[in-house]
Design an enzyme around this catalytic site. Structure first.
Site, PDB file in Angstrom:
ATOM      1  N   SER A 556       0.841  -1.196   0.000  1.00 32.39           N
ATOM      2  CA  SER A 556       0.000   0.000   0.000  1.00 32.39           C
ATOM      3  C   SER A 556       0.873   1.243   0.000  1.00 32.39           C
ATOM      4  O   SER A 556       2.031   1.211   0.447  1.00 32.39           O
ATOM      5  CB  SER A 556      -0.898   0.011   1.239  1.00 32.39           C
ATOM      6  OG  SER A 556      -1.566   1.248   1.379  1.00 32.39           O
ATOM      7  N   TYR A 569      -3.268  -0.740  10.313  1.00 28.78           N
ATOM      8  CA  TYR A 569      -3.192  -1.078   8.889  1.00 28.78           C
ATOM      9  C   TYR A 569      -1.854  -0.649   8.299  1.00 28.78           C
ATOM     10  O   TYR A 569      -1.175  -1.423   7.610  1.00 28.78           O
ATOM     11  CB  TYR A 569      -4.335  -0.392   8.147  1.00 28.78           C
ATOM     12  CG  TYR A 569      -4.330  -0.622   6.653  1.00 28.78           C
ATOM     13  CD1 TYR A 569      -4.840  -1.786   6.106  1.00 28.78           C
ATOM     14  CD2 TYR A 569      -3.815   0.352   5.786  1.00 28.78           C
ATOM     15  CE1 TYR A 569      -4.846  -1.996   4.730  1.00 28.78           C
ATOM     16  CE2 TYR A 569      -3.813   0.158   4.413  1.00 28.78           C
ATOM     17  CZ  TYR A 569      -4.322  -1.015   3.891  1.00 28.78           C
ATOM     18  OH  TYR A 569      -4.315  -1.210   2.536  1.00 28.78           O
TER      19      TYR A 569
END
Length: 679
Positions: A556, A569
Site C-alpha cells: 500500500s 493497517y
C-alpha cells in the site's frame, strides 16, 4: 445460408460419436459425408465431400471445422500419385481440390474418406478397436470377432496410400461394413449417416464384447503387494509432495503444466507385475504417442519408499530417460528430420500413487494423461486375448517427427507471456485479487483462486474458464494448515506453483487511542503473518521445482506514507513492504524474484472498502462514501481514479517476462501521491 442436409447429419453424427470416450479419443478420428450441391460458377450440380479438418474434435465439431473439397478433383489425384515414398506431397495437393474457400485445413486422412466409394465414412480410435489392432495376432482375432463383416488392413502410416489400401479392401469385400487398421484404429462406412454411425458402433461394441468374453483375468499380471495403492488421503498427500519435483524434472527443456490422475484404471495397471514390460513397449495409436511420447518414465520403487529415496531415484531415472530419448532420436533421425523437440517425459508413472502428465498448458497435460489412459485400456484388451504389440519404433519416430506434424506445430499461435506458469492469488474472490486473477489467466497462466469466502472463489474460478484454467481453494491465511492444503491443491491441479500474489487483506481504520490489541493482532495476523506463511510455503514448493518463481506483495501507499487514524493497517503494510526486501535478498539464489505493488485509493470493487473501510475513510475525510474514489483521484498528481485492473497491470508487468532482472522493487500504483514517493 441454410446448412446442407448432409452436413447437418454429419455434424450430428460426429458430435454423438465424439461425446462418448469409448468411441474415440479427444481430437482423434475424423468423419465425412459426400453430397451434391449447386456450383455457384456454372449453376450445375457439383459433388462435394465435407470432412473434419485438421486439429478439430468430433465431440464439439461445427461447420467451421469441416474441410470442403470437390470430389472429382480429389479422386483425380490418384492419377498423379507419385508413390508411397512421396505421398506427403499429396497433402499440399488437397488445396487444389478445395471448394470455394475450402473451410478448415484438410487433414492427412482426407484421402481415406475421399477415395472410399461410400457416401459416409467414420475413422475412429476406440480403445476396443485399437486393442485388436495392436494385438500380436490382430488379423486372426479380427476375423474371429467379426467374420467377413470387418476386414483387417495391415499397418500403414496415415496418408494417401492408406486411403488407396482401404478403398481396395472395400471393393474386394462387398459385405464388409468397415475395417480394423493394424496399429491404428477403425474405419466404417455406410450409405447414410445413420447407417455409417450404426456400423461404427457395431465395430466398437462388438470388439468390447469380444474382449470381455474372451479376455483372461489379470491381463497386467498378478498384483504386486508392494505396489498396492495407498489409501486416498495418503496417496494424495504423497502425490502433492512429489508433483513439484516431477514437474521440475519434466520442465528441464521447457516449462510444463502438470496433471495428476489416480483413477482405478491407472492404479490397477501400476499394481500389476507386467506394468514395467508393457510401459517399456510404449503407446500404440499414432494419436497416443504424439501426446505421450513413445514411452513413459516409470518409478521402480514402492509407494512406501521414503521421500529422499524416491527423489534420488526419480532424478536418476530422469537422467536415464533423457539419454535414452536422445539415443532414440539419433537412431532414427535423418538429415531432413525436425530438430529434437525435447527429451523430458510427458508421462511419469508412480506405482501406488498414480500418473503425472505434462503439457504446454493444463488442457494439453490433461489430454496427455487421457491418452495414456487410452493406452492402458488398449494394453488391457490386447493382453487379455493375445499380447500387446504396438507398431515398431522406427514407425513411431516417423510419426512423431513427421514433417507434416512439424508444419502443424509451426502454425500454432505464439504462446502467451505467462503460458505454462501457475499462479496462486490470495484474496482473489473480489476486488484487486479478482482483477489480478483475470489478468494472469488472460496472459496464459493457470490460477489458483484462494479466498476465505469459498463461494466467491468458486465464482471467480468459473468466470476464468473452469478447471483447465483455474481452481478455487478456501483458505484462511492465518492458518498454516490451510495454507499448506492450498498449495497441495495447486500441486495436484497444475503440478506446482510459479507465481504467488499476497493480496489477502483487511483494514480497520481507527485512531491510536481507539485501536484495540484485537484490531492490531487481526490485521497483522492476516497481512503480515499471512504473507509470511504464504511466502514460506511458496518458497518450499518453488525450491522443490527448481524453476525459479515470482512472489508479489500487494502492499500500500501507507507502507511509506504516514497518515492519521490508521496505525494498525499502515504498520502491517510496512511489515509486508520490508518482507519484500528481505525475501528478495534471501531467495534470489533460487531464481525467485520478490517484488511489491503499492496501490492507493482502490475503491471500486474492493472487498476492504465494501466491508466498512470505505465508510470509515469517508468519515475521516468528511465526504460521502460513494464519492471516495473521486476524492482519492483529486488528491493525486494525475487526477485519475485507481481501479483494481491497474494493480493487476502492475503485477503482470513484474511477472510477464520483461523485468527478468528486477527483484526487491516496489511499484506505486496510486496515480501519483508525492508523499508516498519511494526514496
Amino acid at each position: 445460408m441454410a446448412i446442407h442436409p448432409e452436413v447437418a447429419a454429419l455434424l450430428s453424427r460426429s458430435n454423438r460419436l465424439g461425446a462418448d470416450p469409448r468411441n474415440t479419443n479427444y481430437a482423434g478420428g475424423n468423419t465425412s459425408a459426400k453430397g451434391t450441391t449447386t456450383d455457384p460458377v456454372t449453376g450445375g450440380d457439383v459433388r462435394l465431400m465435407w470432412v473434419k479438418g485438421s486439429g478439430g474434435d468430433l465431440g464439439t465439431l461445427t461447420e467451421d471445422g469441416l474441410a470442403v473439397l470437390r470430389l472429382d478433383r480429389l479422386r483425380a489425384l490418384a492419377g498423379v500419385y507419385p508413390g508411397v515414398e512421396r505421398e506427403d506431397e499429396m497433402v499440399a495437393a488437397f488445396d487444389y481440390c478445395l471448394h470455394g474457400k475450402g473451410g478448415a485445413a484438410p487433414s492427412i486422412d482426407t484421402a481415406m474418406h475421399g477415395l472410399l466409394d461410400a457416401p459416409h465414412v467414420d475413422h475412429l480410435h476406440p480403445d476396443s478397436g485399437i486393442a485388436l489392432a495392436c494385438s500380436a495376432d490382430g488379423e486372426k482375432l479380427t476375423a474371429e470377432c467379426f467374420g467377413e463383416r470387418v476386414v483387417w488392413v495391415p499397418w500403414r502410416r496415415p496418408g494417401f496410400q492408406l486411403g488407396l489400401d482401404i478403398a481396395a479392401v472395400k471393393d474386394a469385400n462387398p459385405e464388409a461394413v468397415g475395417c480394423v487398421l493394424g496399429g491404428h484404429g477403425i474405419t466404417a462406412w455406410g450409405d447414410t449417416a445413420e447407417a455409417c454411425e450404426a456400423n461404427s458402433l457395431y465395430i466398437i461394441r462388438t470388439a468390447e464384447e469380444f474382449l470381455a468374453r474372451r479376455g483372461r483375468a489379470e491381463p497386467f499380471g498378478a498384483a504386486v503387494a508392494a505396489n498396492a495403492p495407498l489409501d486416498t488421503a495418503a496417496r494424495r498427500e504423497r502425490a502433492a509432495l512429489l508433483a513439484p519435483l516431477v514437474r521440475g524434472l519434466a520442465s528441464t527443456d521447457r516449462p510444463q503444466v502438470g496433471h495428476f490422475d489416480d483413477s482405478p484404471a491407472v492404479l490397477d495397471f501400476l499394481a500389476g507385475a507386467e506394468h514395467p514390460r508393457l510401459a517399456a513397449l510404449g503407446t500404440s495409436c499414432p494419436d497416443h504417442f504424439l501426446r505421450t511420447k513413445v514411452r513413459p518414465m516409470v518409478l521402480d520403487l514402492p509407494p512406501t519408499a521414503g521421500p529422499d529415496a524416491v527423489e534420488a531415484r526419480l532424478r536418476e531415472l530422469h537422467t536415464e530417460y533423457r539419454a535414452q530419448y536422445a539415443a532414440y532420436y539419433e537412431r532414427h533421425a535423418t538429415p531432413g528430420s525436425p530438430a529434437m523437440r525435447g527429451a523430458d517425459p510427458a508421462i511419469v508413472l508412480v506405482p501406488g500413487i498414480g500418473m503425472f502428465s505434462f503439457g504446454k498448458d493444463k488442457q494439453t497435460a490433461r489430454v496427455a494423461g487421457e491418452f495414456y489412459l487410452n493406452a492402458i485400456n488398449v494394453m488391457r484388451g490386447a493382453e487379455s486375448v493375445s499380447s500387446y504389440a504396438p507398431i515398431e519404433e522406427p514407425e513411431k519416430f516417423r510419426i512423431e517427427y513427421w514433417s507434416l506434424e512439424e508444419a502443424k506445430l509451426r502454425r500454432l499461435p505464439k504462446p502467451k507471456p505467462l503460458a505454462a506458469r501457475v499462479a496462486l492469488v490470495t484474496g482473489a474472490g473480489s476486488g484487486i485479487g479478482k482483477a489480478i486473477a483475470h489478468r494472469l489467466v488472460a496472459e496464459g497462466a493457470c490460477v489458483v483462486v484462494a479466498d476465505l469466502d469459498a463461494g466467491s472463489a468458486a465464482v471467480v474460478a468459473d468466470e476464468l474458464g473452469g478447471p483447465d484454467r483455474a481452481v478455487a481453494v478456501c483458505v484462511d491465511v492465518t492458518s498454516e494448515e490451510q495454507i499448506a492444503a492450498a498449495f497441495r491443491s495447486a500441486a495436484l491441479a497444475f503440478g506446482g506453483v510459479d507465481l504467488v500474489v499476497n493480496n489477502a487483506g483487511i483494514s480497520i481504520s481507527k485512531p491510536l487511542l481507539e485501536t484495540t490489541a484485537k484490531d492490531w493482532d487481526l490485521q497483522h495476523d492476516i497481512m503480515a503473518r499471512g504473507s509470511f506463511l504464504v511466502s514460506r510455503e511458496a518458497a518450499w514448493l518453488m525450491r522443490a521445482q527448481g524453476m525459479g518463481g515470482d512472489i508479489v506483495y500487494i502492499t500500500s501507499k501507507n507502507a511509506v506514507f504516514a497518515g492519521p487514524n490508521n496505525i494498525a493497517y499502515s504498520a502491517t503494510k510496512a511489515d509486508q513492504a520490508h518482507q519484500v526486501r528481505l525475501l528478495a535478498a534471501e531467495l534470489g539464489g533460487d531464481g525467485i524474484r520478490v517484488n511489491g505493488v503499492n496501490p492507493d485509493g482502490v475503491v471500486r470493487g474492493s472487498g476492504i472498502f465494501a466491508g466498512g473501510w470505505g465508510a470509515q475513510r469517508a468519515a475521516t475525510y468528511g465526504i460521502e462514501e460513494d464519492k471516495l474514489g473521486e476524492f482519492y483521484a483529486q488528491r493525486t498528481l494525475l487526477k485519475r481514479e485507481v481501479l483494481p485492473e491497474h494493480v493487476a497491470n502492475a503485477v503482470f508487468a513484474l511477472t510477464g517476462g520483461d523485468l527478468t532482472h528486477t527483484t526487491g522493487l516496489h511499484i506505486p500504483v496510486d496515480a501519483g501521491v508525492a508523499h508516498a514517493f519511494l526514496r
